[in-house]
Design a protein around this motif. Structure first.
Motif, PDB file in Angstrom:
ATOM      1  N   LEU A 115       6.476  14.397  -1.147  1.00 32.05           N
ATOM      2  CA  LEU A 115       5.489  13.513  -0.523  1.00 32.05           C
ATOM      3  C   LEU A 115       5.733  12.048  -0.872  1.00 32.05           C
ATOM      4  CD1 LEU A 115       2.196  15.585  -0.956  1.00 32.05           C
ATOM      5  CD2 LEU A 115       3.448  15.149   1.163  1.00 32.05           C
ATOM      6  N   ALA A 116       6.223  11.769  -2.067  1.00 32.09           N
ATOM      7  CA  ALA A 116       6.473  10.380  -2.469  1.00 32.09           C
ATOM      8  C   ALA A 116       7.551   9.724  -1.625  1.00 32.09           C
ATOM      9  CB  ALA A 116       6.863  10.330  -3.949  1.00 32.09           C
ATOM     10  N   LEU A 117       8.474  10.524  -1.110  1.00 27.79           N
ATOM     11  CA  LEU A 117       9.535   9.966  -0.276  1.00 27.79           C
ATOM     12  C   LEU A 117       8.990   9.410   1.046  1.00 27.79           C
ATOM     13  CD1 LEU A 117      12.249  12.752  -0.744  1.00 27.79           C
ATOM     14  CD2 LEU A 117      12.174  10.499  -1.847  1.00 27.79           C
ATOM     15  N   VAL A 118       7.877   9.979   1.502  1.00 32.82           N
ATOM     16  CA  VAL A 118       7.345   9.601   2.817  1.00 32.82           C
ATOM     17  C   VAL A 118       6.786   8.179   2.830  1.00 32.82           C
ATOM     18  CG1 VAL A 118       5.724  10.242   4.642  1.00 32.82           C
ATOM     19  CG2 VAL A 118       6.908  12.029   3.347  1.00 32.82           C
ATOM     20  N   PRO A 119       5.853   7.805   1.937  1.00 35.85           N
ATOM     21  CA  PRO A 119       5.395   6.403   1.944  1.00 35.85           C
ATOM     22  C   PRO A 119       6.486   5.416   1.545  1.00 35.85           C
ATOM     23  CG  PRO A 119       4.465   7.595   0.075  1.00 35.85           C
ATOM     24  CD  PRO A 119       5.110   8.612   0.956  1.00 35.85           C
ATOM     25  N   THR A 120       7.474   5.875   0.796  1.00 44.48           N
ATOM     26  CA  THR A 120       8.596   4.986   0.482  1.00 44.48           C
ATOM     27  C   THR A 120       9.323   4.586   1.763  1.00 44.48           C
ATOM     28  OG1 THR A 120       8.901   6.009  -1.695  1.00 44.48           O
ATOM     29  CG2 THR A 120      10.742   4.735  -0.811  1.00 44.48           C
ATOM     30  N   ALA A 121       9.578   5.584   2.616  1.00 41.94           N
ATOM     31  CA  ALA A 121      10.208   5.299   3.908  1.00 41.94           C
ATOM     32  C   ALA A 121       9.312   4.421   4.770  1.00 41.94           C
ATOM     33  CB  ALA A 121      10.523   6.609   4.625  1.00 41.94           C
ATOM     34  N   ALA A 122       7.987   4.647   4.717  1.00 40.15           N
ATOM     35  CA  ALA A 122       7.046   3.838   5.495  1.00 40.15           C
ATOM     36  C   ALA A 122       7.043   2.391   5.019  1.00 40.15           C
ATOM     37  CB  ALA A 122       5.647   4.432   5.401  1.00 40.15           C
ATOM     38  N   ALA A 123       7.176   2.186   3.721  1.00 46.34           N
ATOM     39  CA  ALA A 123       7.230   0.818   3.184  1.00 46.34           C
ATOM     40  C   ALA A 123       8.467   0.087   3.675  1.00 46.34           C
ATOM     41  CB  ALA A 123       7.208   0.862   1.649  1.00 46.34           C
ATOM     42  N   ILE A 124       9.599   0.788   3.707  1.00 49.67           N
ATOM     43  CA  ILE A 124      10.844   0.178   4.195  1.00 49.67           C
ATOM     44  C   ILE A 124      10.703  -0.209   5.666  1.00 49.67           C
ATOM     45  CG2 ILE A 124      13.283   0.612   4.685  1.00 49.67           C
ATOM     46  CD1 ILE A 124      13.281   2.443   2.188  1.00 49.67           C
ATOM     47  N   ALA A 125      10.148   0.716   6.472  1.00 51.62           N
ATOM     48  CA  ALA A 125       9.960   0.435   7.899  1.00 51.62           C
ATOM     49  C   ALA A 125       8.991  -0.722   8.106  1.00 51.62           C
ATOM     50  CB  ALA A 125       9.460   1.689   8.617  1.00 51.62           C
ATOM     51  N   SER A 126       7.934  -0.813   7.274  1.00 54.51           N
ATOM     52  CA  SER A 126       6.976  -1.921   7.372  1.00 54.51           C
ATOM     53  C   SER A 126       7.633  -3.252   7.043  1.00 54.51           C
ATOM     54  CB  SER A 126       5.787  -1.671   6.442  1.00 54.51           C
ATOM     55  OG  SER A 126       5.084  -0.508   6.801  1.00 54.51           O
ATOM     56  N   ALA A 127       8.546  -3.237   6.073  1.00 56.40           N
ATOM     57  CA  ALA A 127       9.265  -4.465   5.715  1.00 56.40           C
ATOM     58  C   ALA A 127      10.153  -4.925   6.865  1.00 56.40           C
ATOM     59  CB  ALA A 127      10.098  -4.228   4.457  1.00 56.40           C
ATOM     60  N   VAL A 128      10.805  -3.966   7.527  1.00 49.42           N
ATOM     61  CA  VAL A 128      11.643  -4.305   8.695  1.00 49.42           C
ATOM     62  C   VAL A 128      10.787  -4.880   9.810  1.00 49.42           C
ATOM     63  CG1 VAL A 128      13.166  -3.379  10.463  1.00 49.42           C
ATOM     64  CG2 VAL A 128      13.400  -2.596   8.106  1.00 49.42           C
ATOM     65  N   LEU A 129       9.611  -4.245  10.031  1.00 50.96           N
ATOM     66  CA  LEU A 129       8.704  -4.725  11.083  1.00 50.96           C
ATOM     67  C   LEU A 129       8.238  -6.136  10.778  1.00 50.96           C
ATOM     68  CD1 LEU A 129       6.965  -4.113  13.628  1.00 50.96           C
ATOM     69  CD2 LEU A 129       5.208  -3.278  12.053  1.00 50.96           C
ATOM     70  N   TYR A 130       7.879  -6.383   9.527  1.00 49.45           N
ATOM     71  CA  TYR A 130       7.399  -7.727   9.143  1.00 49.45           C
ATOM     72  C   TYR A 130       8.495  -8.767   9.349  1.00 49.45           C
ATOM     73  CZ  TYR A 130       5.770 -11.573   6.243  1.00 49.45           C
ATOM     74  OH  TYR A 130       5.393 -12.811   5.797  1.00 49.45           O
ATOM     75  N   ALA A 148       0.828  -1.210   0.000  1.00 50.47           N
ATOM     76  CA  ALA A 148       0.000   0.000   0.000  1.00 50.47           C
ATOM     77  C   ALA A 148       0.861   1.258   0.000  1.00 50.47           C
ATOM     78  CB  ALA A 148      -0.926  -0.007   1.214  1.00 50.47           C
ATOM     79  N   PHE A 149       1.902   1.274   0.828  1.00 51.72           N
ATOM     80  CA  PHE A 149       2.769   2.453   0.895  1.00 51.72           C
ATOM     81  C   PHE A 149       3.535   2.658  -0.415  1.00 51.72           C
ATOM     82  CE2 PHE A 149       2.673   1.878   5.676  1.00 51.72           C
ATOM     83  CZ  PHE A 149       1.962   3.050   5.916  1.00 51.72           C
ATOM     84  N   LEU A 150       4.027   1.580  -1.002  1.00 48.91           N
ATOM     85  CA  LEU A 150       4.749   1.710  -2.264  1.00 48.91           C
ATOM     86  C   LEU A 150       3.835   2.231  -3.377  1.00 48.91           C
ATOM     87  CD1 LEU A 150       6.965  -1.511  -2.282  1.00 48.91           C
ATOM     88  CD2 LEU A 150       7.724   0.854  -1.954  1.00 48.91           C
ATOM     89  N   LEU A 151       2.592   1.779  -3.372  1.00 49.99           N
ATOM     90  CA  LEU A 151       1.645   2.252  -4.378  1.00 49.99           C
ATOM     91  C   LEU A 151       1.355   3.743  -4.196  1.00 49.99           C
ATOM     92  CD1 LEU A 151      -0.114   1.632  -6.778  1.00 49.99           C
ATOM     93  CD2 LEU A 151      -1.871   0.743  -5.219  1.00 49.99           C
ATOM     94  N   LEU A 152       1.266   4.201  -2.938  1.00 43.86           N
ATOM     95  CA  LEU A 152       1.062   5.629  -2.683  1.00 43.86           C
ATOM     96  C   LEU A 152       2.226   6.457  -3.217  1.00 43.86           C
ATOM     97  CD1 LEU A 152      -0.435   5.807   0.934  1.00 43.86           C
ATOM     98  CD2 LEU A 152      -1.564   6.393  -1.224  1.00 43.86           C
ATOM     99  N   ALA A 153       3.437   5.939  -3.088  1.00 43.87           N
ATOM    100  CA  ALA A 153       4.605   6.661  -3.603  1.00 43.87           C
ATOM    101  C   ALA A 153       4.530   6.798  -5.125  1.00 43.87           C
ATOM    102  CB  ALA A 153       5.888   5.933  -3.207  1.00 43.87           C
ATOM    103  N   VAL A 154       4.153   5.726  -5.793  1.00 40.22           N
ATOM    104  CA  VAL A 154       4.040   5.755  -7.258  1.00 40.22           C
ATOM    105  C   VAL A 154       2.943   6.731  -7.684  1.00 40.22           C
ATOM    106  CG1 VAL A 154       3.427   4.397  -9.297  1.00 40.22           C
ATOM    107  CG2 VAL A 154       4.932   3.422  -7.541  1.00 40.22           C
ATOM    108  N   LEU A 155       1.804   6.699  -7.015  1.00 41.21           N
ATOM    109  CA  LEU A 155       0.690   7.581  -7.366  1.00 41.21           C
ATOM    110  C   LEU A 155       1.040   9.047  -7.126  1.00 41.21           C
ATOM    111  CD1 LEU A 155      -2.255   5.454  -5.924  1.00 41.21           C
ATOM    112  CD2 LEU A 155      -1.766   5.894  -8.345  1.00 41.21           C
ATOM    113  N   SER A 156       1.825   9.319  -6.092  1.00 39.16           N
ATOM    114  CA  SER A 156       2.246  10.694  -5.827  1.00 39.16           C
ATOM    115  C   SER A 156       3.089  11.236  -6.971  1.00 39.16           C
ATOM    116  CB  SER A 156       3.050  10.761  -4.520  1.00 39.16           C
ATOM    117  OG  SER A 156       2.257  10.384  -3.424  1.00 39.16           O
ATOM    118  N   LEU A 157       4.010  10.407  -7.437  1.00 40.73           N
ATOM    119  CA  LEU A 157       4.860  10.828  -8.550  1.00 40.73           C
ATOM    120  C   LEU A 157       4.056  10.987  -9.839  1.00 40.73           C
ATOM    121  CD1 LEU A 157       7.986   8.569  -7.915  1.00 40.73           C
ATOM    122  CD2 LEU A 157       7.765  11.021  -7.459  1.00 40.73           C
ATOM    123  N   ALA A 158       2.939  10.257  -9.959  1.00 46.30           N
ATOM    124  CA  ALA A 158       2.137  10.299 -11.180  1.00 46.30           C
ATOM    125  C   ALA A 158       1.128  11.438 -11.184  1.00 46.30           C
ATOM    126  CB  ALA A 158       1.401   8.967 -11.357  1.00 46.30           C
TER     127      ALA A 158
END
Length: 439
Positions: free
Chosen positions: A419-434, A328-338
């Motif tokens: 703004l796209a940088l923010v969900p990208t960072a959230a995706a990385i943190a979510s991967a670490v948490l998982y 979800a976070f990675l998709l938000l980053a892509v949509l922000s750039l688009a």
């Protein structure tokens, strides 16, 4: 769901819908405030950020109060306080506006830790309940700005702000007459769930929950989640509970919700203004009245979020929510750039990207709510949700100020790149948490 579940869900849905109806009407009023008080996006972004910040900062004491006094009382106080704040919104100049937004933020901050605690300790099927609860929030998110837009066609903004107080006051009165058992889902449970040990649905090797190694007897005792069963905790006890909470994987959860809140505030606060500036969404005249299509695109974006909320809550019952959140976070980053490139293509592309942003943005919210429930003990659930919304709406409110500043000094393209940088960072943190919690 039985009667108690339905009553709890009705209270939570009412409170959630009202909170977000008020919250998301603020960006609609924002254009009128800038014109009335002759201020720019930088100043108004800071004013709005102050109110939104208290919305988050107050969640921590609100969560503590929910653990001590119960959730229903705080939901009532929230509704009454928000109504009073919007009654006062039209008095005074920019200082009066700021004071009223502070009052609104303080009252609104009581809802999320109390409402989410109410669901997580009162309803067993909490994933599905979070989804329906989220949809109610999105209904408020949709109706709030829609009602504001329609009323502002015929009434001055001060009258519209005052009109918002009526349903909040009536809702508070209605909640007062509903009787519920706030601890039905944790009474009689074994220590594993109440302690917040391994995440639900995972194997026994899943580490990461602070509650799983808790020395706090309250965390594993269902009675500790009951309202009104003890005195308010001392500062030392709060600090001790906080240290215990952040000793495990919750520190990563907290970082993720801060990023989530930053993006949420950063993109939604000025999105009506950004859409209004788009040449493909220029105002049109209907029945001798100028209509701004951008405002309705914004409302539609919020409306489709209901579908996202339902999907996010459903997925959190079937899969580890941290893993779903990565996508979800990675998709938000892509949509922000688009977003900005889509605006140059045409109406269909801009509206399509906007609706997708709304769907995904709100879809990841029940995922994070489920993560908090799985990594905390029931006795500290209010405190945990307090910290969650301290991060989401408190620290995350900086996103509104940053967006306003970026728009004031740079371009829309620069804003969406930031703004796209923010969900990208959230995706990385979510991967670490998982990996840490499920690996």
């Amino acid at each position: 769901m039985h009667g108690n579940d339905r009553s709890i869900l009705a209270i939570a849905m009412t409170g959630h819908g009202m909170v977000h109806a008020f919250e998301m009407s603020i960006p609609v009023f924002l254009t009128y405030w800038m014109a009335a008080f002759e201020v720019g996006t930088g100043t108004m972004g800071t004013v709005v950020a102050v109110g939104y910040a208290l919305f988050g900062i107050g969640a921590l004491p609100g969560g503590i109060a929910a653990d001590v006094y119960g959730s229903k009382r705080l939901v009532m106080a929230c509704l009454l306080g928000m109504g009073l704040a919007f009654l006062l919104l039209g008095f005074g100049g920019i200082v009066g506006l700021t004071a009223a937004l502070l009052l609104w933020g303080a009252a609104a901050s009581l809802y999320h830790p109390s409402g989410l605690r109410l669901i997580s300790t009162g309803i067993e099927e909490r994933g599905s309940a979070f989804a329906v609860h989220g949809m109610a929030g999105n209904l408020g998110i949709t109706l709030g700005p829609l009602v504001a837009v329609l009323l502002l066609l015929v009434l001055p903004w001060r009258a519209v702000a005052a009109a918002f107080a009526i349903p909040a006051i009536l809702a508070a009165i209605a909640v007062a007459f509903v009787d519920v058992d706030e601890t039905a889902a944790v009474a009689g449970t074994d220590g594993a769930e109440a302690d917040g040990g391994e995440p639900a649905g995972s194997d026994s090797s899943a580490p990461g929950s602070a509650g799983s190694e808790s020395e706090d007897p309250g965390s594993g005792d269902p009675e500790s989640a009951a309202p009104g069963t003890g005195d308010p905790p001392s500062i030392r006890e709060i600090i001790a509970d906080t240290r215990l909470l952040f000793a495990g994987a919750f520190v990563l959860v907290f970082a993720i919700v801060i990023l989530q809140g930053f993006f949420y505030r950063g993109i939604l606060t000025f999105l009506p203004e950004v859409l209004s500036d788009s040449p493909v969404l220029e105002p049109v005249v209907l029945l001798d009245r100028e209509v701004a299509p951008a405002r309705y695109v914004y409302v539609a974006l919020l409306c489709v979020g209901m579908g996202g909320q339902y999907l996010g809550g459903t997925l959190s019952d079937r899969y580890p929510p941290e893993r779903v959140a990565i996508g979800a976070f990675l998709l938000l980053a892509v949509l922000s750039l688009a977003f900005v490139p889509a605006a140059t293509v045409g109406v269909a592309a801009l509206v399509g990207v906007s609706l997708l942003i709304g769907f995904v943005l709100f879809g990841e919210q029940p995922l994070m709510q489920a993560v908090v429930a799985e990594y905390t003990g029931s006795g500290d659930r209010g405190l945990a949700y307090g910290y969650m919304y301290l991060g989401t709406f408190g620290v995350g409110s900086i996103g509104a100020a940053v967006s306003g500043a970026v728009l004031a000094y740079t371009t829309q393209q620069a804003l969406f790149v930031v703004l796209a940088l923010v969900p990208t960072a959230a995706a990385i943190a979510s991967a670490v948490l998982y990996r840490r919690g499920r690996g």
